[in-house]
Write an enzyme that holds these catalytic residues in place. Structure first.
Site, short mmCIF file in Angstrom:
data_model
loop_
_atom_site.label_atom_id
_atom_site.label_comp_id
_atom_site.label_asym_id
_atom_site.label_seq_id
_atom_site.Cartn_x
_atom_site.Cartn_y
_atom_site.Cartn_z
N PHE A 149 51.90 78.47 66.67
CA PHE A 149 52.26 78.71 68.07
C PHE A 149 51.82 80.22 68.38
O PHE A 149 52.01 80.48 69.55
CB PHE A 149 54.04 79.02 67.83
CG PHE A 149 54.32 80.31 67.08
CD1 PHE A 149 54.67 81.30 67.63
CD2 PHE A 149 54.37 80.13 65.74
CE1 PHE A 149 54.83 82.76 67.16
CE2 PHE A 149 54.46 81.25 64.90
CZ PHE A 149 54.87 82.81 65.83
N LYS A 173 46.54 68.51 68.87
CA LYS A 173 47.97 68.62 68.50
C LYS A 173 48.39 69.88 68.36
O LYS A 173 48.44 70.51 67.55
CB LYS A 173 48.43 67.92 67.19
CG LYS A 173 49.73 67.15 67.02
CD LYS A 173 50.77 68.21 67.00
CE LYS A 173 50.97 69.00 65.98
NZ LYS A 173 51.91 70.18 66.32
N GLU A 176 54.44 72.58 68.81
CA GLU A 176 55.27 71.97 69.68
C GLU A 176 56.14 73.26 70.40
O GLU A 176 56.91 72.93 71.22
CB GLU A 176 56.38 70.99 69.16
CG GLU A 176 57.12 71.48 67.85
CD GLU A 176 56.14 71.57 66.42
OE1 GLU A 176 55.11 71.74 66.42
OE2 GLU A 176 57.01 71.40 65.69
N ARG A 177 56.13 74.34 69.96
CA ARG A 177 56.88 75.61 70.56
C ARG A 177 56.22 75.98 71.83
O ARG A 177 56.80 76.64 72.54
CB ARG A 177 56.93 76.64 69.31
CG ARG A 177 57.93 76.20 68.34
CD ARG A 177 57.75 77.52 67.35
NE ARG A 177 57.94 76.75 65.81
CZ ARG A 177 57.72 77.72 64.86
NH1 ARG A 177 57.25 79.03 65.10
NH2 ARG A 177 57.60 77.37 63.80
N SER A 226 50.36 78.02 58.75
CA SER A 226 50.68 78.62 57.75
C SER A 226 50.01 78.04 56.42
O SER A 226 49.36 76.84 56.32
CB SER A 226 52.36 78.44 57.54
OG SER A 226 52.60 77.14 57.49
N CYS A 281 47.53 86.42 62.77
CA CYS A 281 47.31 86.22 61.60
C CYS A 281 46.33 87.38 60.88
O CYS A 281 46.13 87.29 59.76
CB CYS A 281 46.53 84.79 61.34
SG CYS A 281 45.04 84.88 62.38
N GLU A 381 54.41 86.34 53.52
CA GLU A 381 53.95 86.66 54.87
C GLU A 381 55.30 86.64 55.63
O GLU A 381 55.87 85.38 55.90
CB GLU A 381 52.87 85.55 55.39
CG GLU A 381 52.49 85.70 56.60
CD GLU A 381 51.72 84.71 57.12
OE1 GLU A 381 51.83 83.37 57.01
OE2 GLU A 381 50.76 84.82 57.98
P1 NAD Z 1 52.92 76.20 60.96
O1 NAD Z 1 52.25 75.88 59.67
O2 NAD Z 1 54.36 76.13 60.80
O3 NAD Z 1 52.57 75.12 62.04
C1 NAD Z 1 51.33 74.93 62.37
C2 NAD Z 1 50.83 73.54 62.88
O4 NAD Z 1 51.49 72.39 61.80
C3 NAD Z 1 51.89 73.12 64.03
O5 NAD Z 1 51.05 72.36 64.91
C4 NAD Z 1 52.93 72.48 63.53
O6 NAD Z 1 53.69 71.33 64.36
C5 NAD Z 1 52.34 71.73 62.29
N1 NAD Z 1 53.30 71.58 61.13
C6 NAD Z 1 54.59 72.40 60.73
N2 NAD Z 1 55.30 72.07 59.83
C7 NAD Z 1 54.44 71.15 59.23
C8 NAD Z 1 54.68 70.22 58.33
N3 NAD Z 1 55.78 70.44 57.25
N4 NAD Z 1 53.98 69.10 58.03
C9 NAD Z 1 52.91 68.95 58.91
N5 NAD Z 1 52.73 69.70 59.99
C10 NAD Z 1 53.50 70.73 60.24
O7 NAD Z 1 52.48 77.79 61.73
P2 NAD Z 1 53.25 78.23 62.72
O8 NAD Z 1 54.49 78.93 62.47
O9 NAD Z 1 52.80 77.51 64.15
O10 NAD Z 1 52.20 79.79 62.82
C11 NAD Z 1 52.22 80.52 62.17
C12 NAD Z 1 51.44 80.70 60.90
O11 NAD Z 1 50.01 80.28 61.04
C13 NAD Z 1 51.12 82.06 59.96
O12 NAD Z 1 51.26 81.60 58.81
C14 NAD Z 1 49.90 82.38 60.45
O13 NAD Z 1 49.28 83.49 59.32
C15 NAD Z 1 48.89 81.19 60.70
N6 NAD Z 1 47.87 81.36 61.32
C16 NAD Z 1 46.69 81.74 60.61
C17 NAD Z 1 45.26 81.79 61.37
C18 NAD Z 1 44.24 81.85 60.78
O14 NAD Z 1 43.11 82.06 61.47
N7 NAD Z 1 44.06 81.88 59.49
C19 NAD Z 1 45.45 82.04 62.84
C20 NAD Z 1 46.83 81.89 63.42
C21 NAD Z 1 47.81 81.72 62.77
#
Ligand code: NAD
Length: 497
Positions: A149, A173, A176-177, A226, A281, A381
């Site tokens: 998101f 994909k 969704e937020r 994450s 991140c 985190e």
């Molecule tokens: P998230 O992991 O909750 O979601 C990421 C994606 O995975 C979304 O599209 C979501 O729909 C999907 N998802 C969520 N839960 C899932 C599950 N249980 N099973 C399968 N798919 C699932 O992350 P977020 O809250 O949207 O974003 C923040 C996180 O992303 C933080 O941990 C941040 O550090 C990380 N991030 C990392 C980078 C990087 O380059 N390393 C960059 C941006 C964000």
């Protein structure tokens, strides 16, 4: 209220499922739209469209592909404001921050415009008598991206311009937020002349992610999010034989040496810790103050933290907006309490801001001192505007602390010593390092990626690694024998003549 639908084969596609979820305006704490969540059949429809489009996209000349990227880039310039508004309203970040994200994402499109140069192969003349050898790279086919998101346009742009310019077709994909930016991007690609089916968007949650991981028609998956989900995606995609790069979460340390300019460091720590409400991140979340730097540094960061203006992202005076959901706000508030109970000193308390802005998901910038490595405010985190200060006695101790952390995304050192900087950059187990640069996000023509629990897979994202990830190599050995020549055929393993 608007409902976001998928984008498949060049048009809006109403998904077969009835599951909808709210898209919030975090500054108001109220829903502003809904998004339809994909079923496995919707994902299959997107992969079908991408598969059909791939055959002719592969035959499209590399110069034509590059021209479409140039046109897309121009549209991103023209629509910068509109994109920034959509991002700010769904994510909560300030408009200027959202504009910055659009620009950094657009730079990947600019990189992808150079695809003819990037895809140049290699050639060796006369590797044996009358024999030449050359190598070139070809696209993988249909590839997918799953994104978080916190950068609704930039992170997807790390992926699809490079993948598409390389000759792949793409299924995105997004989170969704924050569906709005991807919906607009799909329309801009169509306007830029991208053939139908080359870029598709399926909105959804875990059901859509699982369908992507299982789908036999998808050759590769890029994921950013994450760490637990990155690990899950890496394992799932690997199990089904896909190429995968899965970028995870982070805990980024800034080491501040006593020889640093502490005013400069404090300015940058506040910006890096609280920008985008700490939801980057590459945000700094742990400050490692070395020796006598600590007290003065904490005083200076406190001044800056207190002065920050918190408000709606759409207000031009706002420096820090809300966090993305109520659950995020509650989680962050809880972590501050856990730090306090564990004995850390809350120097500036963001909990005081909660409730000051109606129902909006606000928590103020928070500075916590005397944090130790066993406290949850350090180990986890938090992904919010919380800066934890840890105190150590030496550079060696600081490096050990950074390296003992399971994450390895970004880190920075503030110092006026070249020797310290060189030691730091050589010894830390972290993928992206800043020397007096707190948020060292590589430019589009370098690749972005962390180490350890911040990245699963072999390739970093965008830049040269992006081209390698989205292509596979062929090596061709060629001979054009003269009809009257001795054929030189032999049963032994051939060696150069
Ligand atoms: P998230 O992991 O909750 O979601 C990421 C994606 O995975 C979304 O599209 C979501 O729909 C999907 N998802 C969520 N839960 C899932 C599950 N249980 N099973 C399968 N798919 C699932 O992350 P977020 O809250 O949207 O974003 C923040 C996180 O992303 C933080 O941990 C941040 O550090 C990380 N991030 C990392 C980078 C990087 O380059 N390393 C960059 C941006 C964000």
């Amino acid at each position: 209220m608007r409902t976001y639908e998928h984008w498949i084969a060049g048009r809006q596609h109403r998904g077969e499922g009835d599951r909808l979820t709210d898209v919030f305006d975090p500054a108001l704490g109220a829903p502003q739209a809904q998004v339809r969540l994909a079923t496995a059949n919707d994902v299959d429809a997107a992969v079908g469209a991408a598969t059909q489009a791939q055959a002719s996209w592969l035959q499209t000349s590399v110069t034509a592909r590059s021209r479409i990227m140039f046109a897309f880039r121009e549209l991103l310039v023209q629509h910068e404001d509109e994109l920034a508004h959509v991002i700010s309203s769904e994510h909560g970040k300030t408009l200027d921050d959202a504009r910055g994200e659009v620009v950094r994402g657009r730079e990947v499109v600019e990189f992808a415009c150079g695809i003819p140069q990037l895809l140049k192969g290699e050639f060796n003349d006369q590797v044996s008598g009358g024999v030449d050898s050359h190598s070139f790279r070809q696209p993988l086919g249909v590839v997918a991206g799953i994104t978080p998101f916190n950068f609704p346009i930039m992170v997807p742009l790390w992926m699809h311009p490079v993948a598409i310019a390389c000759g792949n077709t793409f299924v995105l994909k997004p989170s969704e937020r924050v569906p709005g930016a991807s919906d607009l991007v799909a329309r801009l690609y169509a306007q830029a002349g991208l053939p139908d089916g080359v870029f598709n968007v399926v909105h959804g949650d875990r059901t859509a992610v699982d369908a992507i991981l299982e789908h036999p028609g998808i050759a590769a998956v890029s994921f950013v999010g994450s760490t637990p989900v990155a690990r899950y995606v890496h394992e799932g995609a690997t199990r089904t034989g896909k190429r995968v790069q899965a970028l995870g979460g982070a805990k980024n340390h800034a080491v501040v040496m006593p020889d640093a300019d502490l005013d400069f460091a404090a300015d940058h720590l506040a910006a890096a810790g609280y920008g985008s409400a700490g939801q980057r991140c590459m945000a700094i979340s742990a400050v490692v103050a070395v020796g006598p730097a600590a007290d003065t540094l904490v005083d200076k960061v406190r001044e800056r933290t207190r002065a920050l203006k918190v408000g709606a992202g759409s207000d031009p005076d706002t420096e820090m907006g809300p966090v993305v959901t109520q659950a995020s706000r509650d989680r962050i508030v809880d972590y501050i309490g856990q730090g306090e109970s564990a004995g850390a000193k809350v120097v500036v308390d963001g909990r005081e801001v909660v409730g000051e802005h109606g129902d909006g998901f606000f928590v103020g910038p928070t500075l916590i001192d005397h944090v130790s490595t066993d406290m949850s405010v350090y180990t986890d985190e938090i992904f919010g505007p919380v800066l934890a200060v840890l105190r150590v006695d030496s550079l060696d101790e600081a490096i050990e602390l950074v390296n003992a952390n399971p994450y390895g995304n970004g880190t920075a050192v503030f110092t006026s010593s070249g020797e310290v900087a060189r030691t730091f950059q050589r010894r830390v187990s972290v993928g992206m390092i800043g020397i007096n640069v707190p948020v060292p996000v590589p430019m589009a023509f370098h690749s972005f990626g962390g180490w350890k629990d911040s990245l699963f897979g072999d390739h970093h994202i965008h830049g040269p690694d992006g081209v390698r990830f989205y292509t596979q190599a062929k090596v061709v050995t060629t001979r054009w024998p003269h009809v009257s020549e001795n054929s030189l055929a032999q049963l032994n393993f051939p060696t150069a003549q």
